[in-house]
Design a protein around this motif. Structure first.
Motif, PDB file in Angstrom:
ATOM      1  N   VAL A 172      -0.974  25.499  28.278  1.00 12.37           N
ATOM      2  CA  VAL A 172      -0.467  24.134  28.415  1.00 12.37           C
ATOM      3  C   VAL A 172       0.950  24.082  27.838  1.00 12.37           C
ATOM      4  O   VAL A 172       1.323  24.906  27.008  1.00 12.37           O
ATOM      5  CB  VAL A 172      -1.368  23.099  27.696  1.00 12.37           C
ATOM      6  N   LYS A 173       1.729  23.113  28.283  1.00 14.20           N
ATOM      7  CA  LYS A 173       3.113  22.976  27.832  1.00 14.20           C
ATOM      8  C   LYS A 173       3.174  21.923  26.730  1.00 14.20           C
ATOM      9  O   LYS A 173       3.028  20.725  26.981  1.00 14.20           O
ATOM     10  CB  LYS A 173       4.029  22.593  28.999  1.00 14.20           C
ATOM     11  N   VAL A 174       3.357  22.401  25.492  1.00 16.70           N
ATOM     12  CA  VAL A 174       3.423  21.541  24.314  1.00 16.70           C
ATOM     13  C   VAL A 174       4.637  21.926  23.466  1.00 16.70           C
ATOM     14  O   VAL A 174       5.188  23.012  23.616  1.00 16.70           O
ATOM     15  CB  VAL A 174       2.140  21.658  23.453  1.00 16.70           C
TER      16      VAL A 174
ATOM     17  N   ALA B  59      -0.151  17.990  18.420  1.00 19.67           N
ATOM     18  CA  ALA B  59       0.583  18.434  19.605  1.00 19.67           C
ATOM     19  C   ALA B  59       1.300  17.276  20.289  1.00 19.67           C
ATOM     20  O   ALA B  59       0.862  16.130  20.226  1.00 19.67           O
ATOM     21  CB  ALA B  59      -0.373  19.083  20.594  1.00 19.67           C
ATOM     22  N   ALA B  60       2.400  17.636  20.955  1.00 23.20           N
ATOM     23  CA  ALA B  60       3.096  16.713  21.860  1.00 23.20           C
ATOM     24  C   ALA B  60       3.263  17.458  23.178  1.00 23.20           C
ATOM     25  O   ALA B  60       3.785  18.580  23.212  1.00 23.20           O
ATOM     26  CB  ALA B  60       4.447  16.300  21.295  1.00 23.20           C
ATOM     27  N   MET B  61       2.817  16.847  24.254  1.00 20.46           N
ATOM     28  CA  MET B  61       2.857  17.463  25.573  1.00 20.46           C
ATOM     29  C   MET B  61       4.250  17.372  26.182  1.00 20.46           C
ATOM     30  O   MET B  61       5.026  16.460  25.859  1.00 20.46           O
ATOM     31  CB  MET B  61       1.854  16.763  26.502  1.00 20.46           C
ATOM     32  N   ALA B  62       4.565  18.290  27.082  1.00 15.52           N
ATOM     33  CA  ALA B  62       5.814  18.218  27.837  1.00 15.52           C
ATOM     34  C   ALA B  62       5.861  16.866  28.539  1.00 15.52           C
ATOM     35  O   ALA B  62       4.864  16.384  29.071  1.00 15.52           O
ATOM     36  CB  ALA B  62       5.889  19.357  28.846  1.00 15.52           C
TER      37      ALA B  62
ATOM     38  N   SER C 157      10.471  14.460   9.522  1.00 11.36           N
ATOM     39  CA  SER C 157       9.206  14.218  10.219  1.00 11.36           C
ATOM     40  C   SER C 157       9.446  14.188  11.713  1.00 11.36           C
ATOM     41  O   SER C 157      10.548  13.905  12.185  1.00 11.36           O
ATOM     42  CB  SER C 157       8.561  12.904   9.763  1.00 11.36           C
ATOM     43  N   ALA C 158       8.384  14.488  12.438  1.00 10.33           N
ATOM     44  CA  ALA C 158       8.363  14.367  13.894  1.00 10.33           C
ATOM     45  C   ALA C 158       7.139  13.534  14.242  1.00 10.33           C
ATOM     46  O   ALA C 158       6.034  13.840  13.778  1.00 10.33           O
ATOM     47  CB  ALA C 158       8.289  15.739  14.554  1.00 10.33           C
ATOM     48  N   THR C 159       7.344  12.487  15.020  1.00 11.02           N
ATOM     49  CA  THR C 159       6.247  11.617  15.412  1.00 11.02           C
ATOM     50  C   THR C 159       6.276  11.378  16.918  1.00 11.02           C
ATOM     51  O   THR C 159       7.323  11.475  17.560  1.00 11.02           O
ATOM     52  CB  THR C 159       6.305  10.255  14.686  1.00 11.02           C
TER      53      THR C 159
ATOM     54  N   ARG D 228       1.434   8.928  15.947  1.00 11.94           N
ATOM     55  CA  ARG D 228       0.934  10.239  15.526  1.00 11.94           C
ATOM     56  C   ARG D 228       2.018  11.030  14.803  1.00 11.94           C
ATOM     57  O   ARG D 228       3.122  11.178  15.302  1.00 11.94           O
ATOM     58  CB  ARG D 228       0.468  11.068  16.735  1.00 11.94           C
ATOM     59  N   VAL D 229       1.692  11.555  13.646  1.00 17.75           N
ATOM     60  CA  VAL D 229       2.600  12.452  12.931  1.00 17.75           C
ATOM     61  C   VAL D 229       2.360  13.861  13.463  1.00 17.75           C
ATOM     62  O   VAL D 229       1.259  14.407  13.329  1.00 17.75           O
ATOM     63  CB  VAL D 229       2.369  12.400  11.407  1.00 17.75           C
TER      64      VAL D 229
END
Length: 123
Positions: free
Chosen positions: A31-33, A73-76, A99-101, A105-106
């Motif tokens: 999968v693309k994440v 995870a964050a999807m493409a 941080s990345a959100t 969602r963190v």
């Protein structure tokens, strides 16, 4: 070495919104994440952008330490917000909370250290 400008002080913040692209994904997953290295690169870039307006023309910053977790995870195609807040300045050393959100969602968080250097040393 001269001290940093007074405006490069704790409390300084910068944020950027980024859409995850397929090239930010690890090659070994089906999968693309957003990969961990790509997330950290975005965090470093956000810290660099936070500091840049407060540097002299012959200065830049370089990363010296990263301590970051990657918890979700964050999807493409998903939008991600990267946030950096300067929390400590010691001589020419900078410590940021990062941080990345994605929405509420963190995705990841931690600290990133940078050093202010002279670009004259490369010329």
């Amino acid at each position: 070495m001269r001290p940093v400008k007074d405006t490069l002080a704790p409390g300084l913040e910068h944020e950027q919104d980024v859409t995850v692209t397929e090239d930010m994904s690890p090659i070994h997953l089906p999968v693309k994440v957003l990969s961990t290295p790509s997330m950290i690169q975005l965090m470093e870039q956000t810290c660099l952008l936070a500091a840049a307006p407060h540097l002299d023309e012959d200065e830049t910053t370089v990363g010296t330490h990263v301590c970051v977790s990657h918890a979700a995870a964050a999807m493409a195609g998903e939008d991600v917000t990267i946030h950096a807040r300067l929390v400590e300045v010691t001589k020419r050393r900078l410590k940021f909370e990062v941080s990345a959100t994605a929405g509420d969602r963190v995705l990841g968080e931690g600290t990133h250290d940078r050093a202010v250097i002279s670009t004259n040393r490369f010329g």
